[in-house]
Design a protein around this motif. Structure first.
Motif, PDB file in Angstrom:
ATOM      1  N   GLY A   1       0.815  -1.092   0.054  1.00  0.00           N
ATOM      2  CA  GLY A   1      -0.043   0.038  -0.149  1.00  0.00           C
ATOM      3  C   GLY A   1       0.755   1.105  -0.014  1.00  0.00           C
ATOM      4  O   GLY A   1       0.393   2.329  -0.505  1.00  0.00           O
ATOM      5  N   ARG A   2       1.946   1.122   0.497  1.00  0.00           N
ATOM      6  CA  ARG A   2       3.168   2.012   0.854  1.00  0.00           C
ATOM      7  C   ARG A   2       4.280   1.658   0.317  1.00  0.00           C
ATOM      8  O   ARG A   2       4.887   0.759   0.701  1.00  0.00           O
ATOM      9  CB  ARG A   2       3.150   2.750   2.186  1.00  0.00           C
ATOM     10  N   CYS A   3       4.596   2.406  -0.826  1.00  0.00           N
ATOM     11  CA  CYS A   3       6.120   2.286  -1.503  1.00  0.00           C
ATOM     12  C   CYS A   3       7.219   2.239  -0.550  1.00  0.00           C
ATOM     13  O   CYS A   3       7.300   3.218   0.119  1.00  0.00           O
ATOM     14  CB  CYS A   3       6.437   3.488  -2.494  1.00  0.00           C
ATOM     15  N   PRO A   4       7.999   1.044  -0.402  1.00  0.00           N
ATOM     16  CA  PRO A   4       8.948   0.871   0.674  1.00  0.00           C
ATOM     17  C   PRO A   4      10.107   1.814   0.182  1.00  0.00           C
ATOM     18  O   PRO A   4      10.924   2.158   0.941  1.00  0.00           O
ATOM     19  CB  PRO A   4       9.366  -0.673   0.556  1.00  0.00           C
ATOM     20  N   GLY A   5      10.055   2.180  -0.938  1.00  0.00           N
ATOM     21  CA  GLY A   5      11.139   3.057  -1.569  1.00  0.00           C
ATOM     22  C   GLY A   5      11.101   4.766  -1.302  1.00  0.00           C
ATOM     23  O   GLY A   5      11.973   5.095  -0.489  1.00  0.00           O
ATOM     24  N   CYS A   6       9.937   5.372  -1.432  1.00  0.00           N
ATOM     25  CA  CYS A   6       9.852   6.509  -1.144  1.00  0.00           C
ATOM     26  C   CYS A   6       8.729   6.832  -0.358  1.00  0.00           C
ATOM     27  O   CYS A   6       8.566   8.217   0.205  1.00  0.00           O
ATOM     28  CB  CYS A   6       9.691   7.078  -2.705  1.00  0.00           C
ATOM     29  N   GLY A   7       8.113   5.985   0.141  1.00  0.00           N
ATOM     30  CA  GLY A   7       6.990   6.090   1.273  1.00  0.00           C
ATOM     31  C   GLY A   7       5.714   6.571   0.625  1.00  0.00           C
ATOM     32  O   GLY A   7       4.829   6.979   1.589  1.00  0.00           O
ATOM     33  N   GLU A   8       5.597   6.863  -0.558  1.00  0.00           N
ATOM     34  CA  GLU A   8       4.159   7.342  -1.162  1.00  0.00           C
ATOM     35  C   GLU A   8       3.220   6.128  -0.838  1.00  0.00           C
ATOM     36  O   GLU A   8       3.580   5.019  -1.223  1.00  0.00           O
ATOM     37  CB  GLU A   8       4.439   7.745  -2.544  1.00  0.00           C
ATOM     38  N   TRP A   9       2.137   6.782  -0.782  1.00  0.00           N
ATOM     39  CA  TRP A   9       0.927   5.461  -0.661  1.00  0.00           C
ATOM     40  C   TRP A   9       0.301   5.413  -1.961  1.00  0.00           C
ATOM     41  O   TRP A   9       0.284   6.513  -2.868  1.00  0.00           O
ATOM     42  CB  TRP A   9      -0.048   6.320   0.342  1.00  0.00           C
ATOM     43  N   ASN A  10      -0.083   4.173  -2.389  1.00  0.00           N
ATOM     44  CA  ASN A  10      -0.938   3.896  -3.380  1.00  0.00           C
ATOM     45  C   ASN A  10      -0.222   4.099  -4.774  1.00  0.00           C
ATOM     46  O   ASN A  10      -1.181   4.573  -5.639  1.00  0.00           O
ATOM     47  CB  ASN A  10      -2.241   4.739  -3.266  1.00  0.00           C
ATOM     48  N   THR A  11       1.009   4.053  -4.887  1.00  0.00           N
ATOM     49  CA  THR A  11       1.830   4.209  -5.952  1.00  0.00           C
ATOM     50  C   THR A  11       2.307   2.876  -6.676  1.00  0.00           C
ATOM     51  O   THR A  11       2.761   3.154  -7.852  1.00  0.00           O
ATOM     52  CB  THR A  11       2.866   5.116  -5.921  1.00  0.00           C
ATOM     53  N   MET A  12       2.122   1.794  -5.890  1.00  0.00           N
ATOM     54  CA  MET A  12       2.522   0.564  -6.743  1.00  0.00           C
ATOM     55  C   MET A  12       1.766   0.032  -7.828  1.00  0.00           C
ATOM     56  O   MET A  12       0.401  -0.255  -7.690  1.00  0.00           O
ATOM     57  CB  MET A  12       2.744  -0.455  -5.778  1.00  0.00           C
ATOM     58  N   VAL A  13       2.322  -0.068  -9.153  1.00  0.00           N
ATOM     59  CA  VAL A  13       1.560  -0.409 -10.035  1.00  0.00           C
ATOM     60  C   VAL A  13       1.933  -1.808 -10.630  1.00  0.00           C
ATOM     61  O   VAL A  13       3.031  -2.256 -10.587  1.00  0.00           O
ATOM     62  CB  VAL A  13       1.682   0.512 -11.271  1.00  0.00           C
ATOM     63  N   GLU A  14       1.007  -2.849 -11.001  1.00  0.00           N
ATOM     64  CA  GLU A  14       1.626  -4.153 -11.563  1.00  0.00           C
ATOM     65  C   GLU A  14       2.094  -4.000 -12.634  1.00  0.00           C
ATOM     66  O   GLU A  14       1.305  -3.151 -13.868  1.00  0.00           O
ATOM     67  CB  GLU A  14       0.238  -5.010 -11.495  1.00  0.00           C
TER      68      GLU A  14
END
Ligand code: ATP
Ligand code: MG
Length: 454
Positions: free
Chosen positions: A20-33
């Motif tokens: 839900g939260r990108c482990p890289g930059c900490g942004e929420w809802n940005t992971m795309v398949e």
């Protein structure tokens, strides 16, 4: 089963699992398949050269590229055509976004109706509403809208097959978030799905020269949901704005590969659908109250001058800190004007609630609004109306941090628009008064000497 990977659309960080939260930059809802490419069978060893035997493409000089001049499709809605840069370009992909209930289905339905009446082949794909619901709206919009063929479908493959079979000139997909692409995980409307759906539609659009208008929802923050990725993909991004309870709506281009992004269309929601407001300035000037706190701003909406009324209210506050409410103007701009008014204009409003709004629910976002906001606030604080009683006062100009007035672009066109409606004098940075303090003095204390300031 193809392998998938989840990639952050902000920072590019990838992970085999969705977060839900990108482990890289900490942004929420940005992971795309993303689908991983199939491994190449029998590759030629470790060398990066010649791993696949692809044939080199032959570059062609641009002058030799054949580009038939395609006539644009005029939607019959003048304001929409203008924002699009003169109509819909065949084979283009247009994204139109806006808050729920703002009128996205109304404007796209109306445009398709007009195109159908002009003999174009059109198609309306509804993923949200049943054909019966769409028909009810079309009845409201008039007989043109009833000519539009509709399919209610949410599977993108079926939609594409329908496009291949029907070959419309223009197709509306309402909305892109309701379509789903088989073979991708994620619910319809998720970032990965939206991008996949739009990508597949784009391929058909370009191959078959079908102009596709994608309707998109916006999130609470006002961004198109999921669609940072979509904005890159499509040719044109239109944003529908306005408050649902107000009648005026504006349509502006945020991106346009075939025209300027400066154009703005003004509409009004009526029973028979969205009506273009061509004489917006005259309406707003007529409606201007001329009371204390009312100033007409000569604004520029793209290449078009537009007169709008800025209203301010200043009232004693019981709150610490006091209220600062901005409707239609940027909050930071209001804060800046308040600070300059207090430091350089002699109007300290630190213990007052301050409300500023642009009448009609319009939004003005340009530095040229500063002076009108400052004058409206000063007039409201004093309780004195500006202008000569018969006509409201008009102004435009930017205010610098040291209290000086600064030039803004298109002064001549703003002045011409004000003159068209008999607004004179207009307070501008080109006048004899070069500082906010001087303008305020002339406007509020200088009985009738406003002409000196202009
Ligand atoms: N009879 C009517 N008279 C005037 N306005 C109406 C009438 N019926 C609906 N409307 C207006 O139409 C708006 C809905 O328009 P529309 O369905 O095109 O919006 P939308 O942006 O497609 O919404 P959604 O996000 O739900 O798809 C309502 O908010 C309302 O203001
Ligand atoms: Mg709709």
């Amino acid at each position: 089963m193809p392998k998938t990977l989840f990639v952050c659309s902000q920072c590019g960080n990838d992970s085999p699992k969705w977060h839900g939260r990108c482990p890289g930059c900490g942004e929420w809802n940005t992971m795309v398949e993303e689908r991983l490419p199939e491994p190449v069978q029998g590759g030629g060893g470790g060398s990066s050269l010649g791993r696949r035997s692809a044939k080199a493409a032959k570059p062609v000089q641009l002058a030799q590229v054949e580009a038939p001049a395609l006539a644009r499709f005029e939607t019959g809605i003048g304001e929409l055509d203008r924002v699009l840069g003169g109509g819909i370009v065949p084979g283009s992909l247009v994204l139109i976004g806006g808050a729920p209930g703002i009128g996205k289905s109304t404007i796209t339905g109306g445009a398709l109706g007009n195109l159908a009446a002009a003999g174009r082949n059109v198609l309306y794909v509804s993923g949200e509403e049943s054909p019966a619901q769409v028909r009810l709206r079309a009845e409201r919009l008039g007989e043109h809208a009833l000519r539009v063929p509709i399919v209610a479908e949410t599977d993108v493959e079926t939609v594409i097959a329908t496009l291949e079979a029907e070959r419309p000139d223009v197709c509306v997909v309402d909305s892109v978030q309701t379509l789903y692409a088989g073979g991708m995980s994620g619910a319809p409307g998720s970032v990965g799905q939206v991008r996949e759906v739009a990508g597949r539609l784009m391929r058909v659009a370009k191959e078959r020269q079908i102009a596709v208008i994608l309707v998109g929802h916006v999130t609470k923050e006002g961004a198109l949901a999921g669609p940072r990725v979509l904005e890159h993909l499509v040719d044109c991004v239109l944003q529908f704005e306005g408050e649902r309870e107000r009648t005026y709506r504006t349509l502006r281009a945020l991106k346009n590969r075939f025209g300027s992004t400066n154009e703005v269309g003004v509409f009004e929601m009526r029973e028979r659908g969205l009506v273009e407001v061509e004489d917006a300035s005259s309406r707003f000037v007529e409606e201007a109250t001329r009371g204390p706190g009312s100033v007409v701003l000569c604004a520029m909406e793209g290449s078009r001058p537009l007169l709008v009324e800025v209203q301010a209210l200043v009232a004693p506050s019981e709150l610490v800190p006091p209220r600062r409410v901005a409707n239609g103007v940027d909050r930071n701009r209001l804060a800046l004007v308040l600070a300059v008014l207090s430091r350089h204009g002699g109007f300290g409003l630190g213990t007052s609630d301050v409300f500023v709004s642009v009448a009609g629910g319009l939004r003005v976002d340009e530095p040229g609004a500063d002076l009108a906001i400052a004058l409206a606030l000063a007039s409201a604080a004093r309780g004195e109306p500006l202008g000569d009683g018969a006509k409201p006062l008009a102004a435009f100009g930017e205010i610098g941090l040291t209290g000086e007035l600064r030039y803004v672009a298109h002064a001549d066109r703003r002045l011409a628009e004000a003159a068209k409606f008999g607004l004179q004098p207009v307070i501008t940075p080109d006048g004899s008064a070069r500082t906010l303090r001087r303008v305020l003095k002339l406007a509020l204390d200088g009985d009738g000497s406003l002409a000196d300031a202009a």
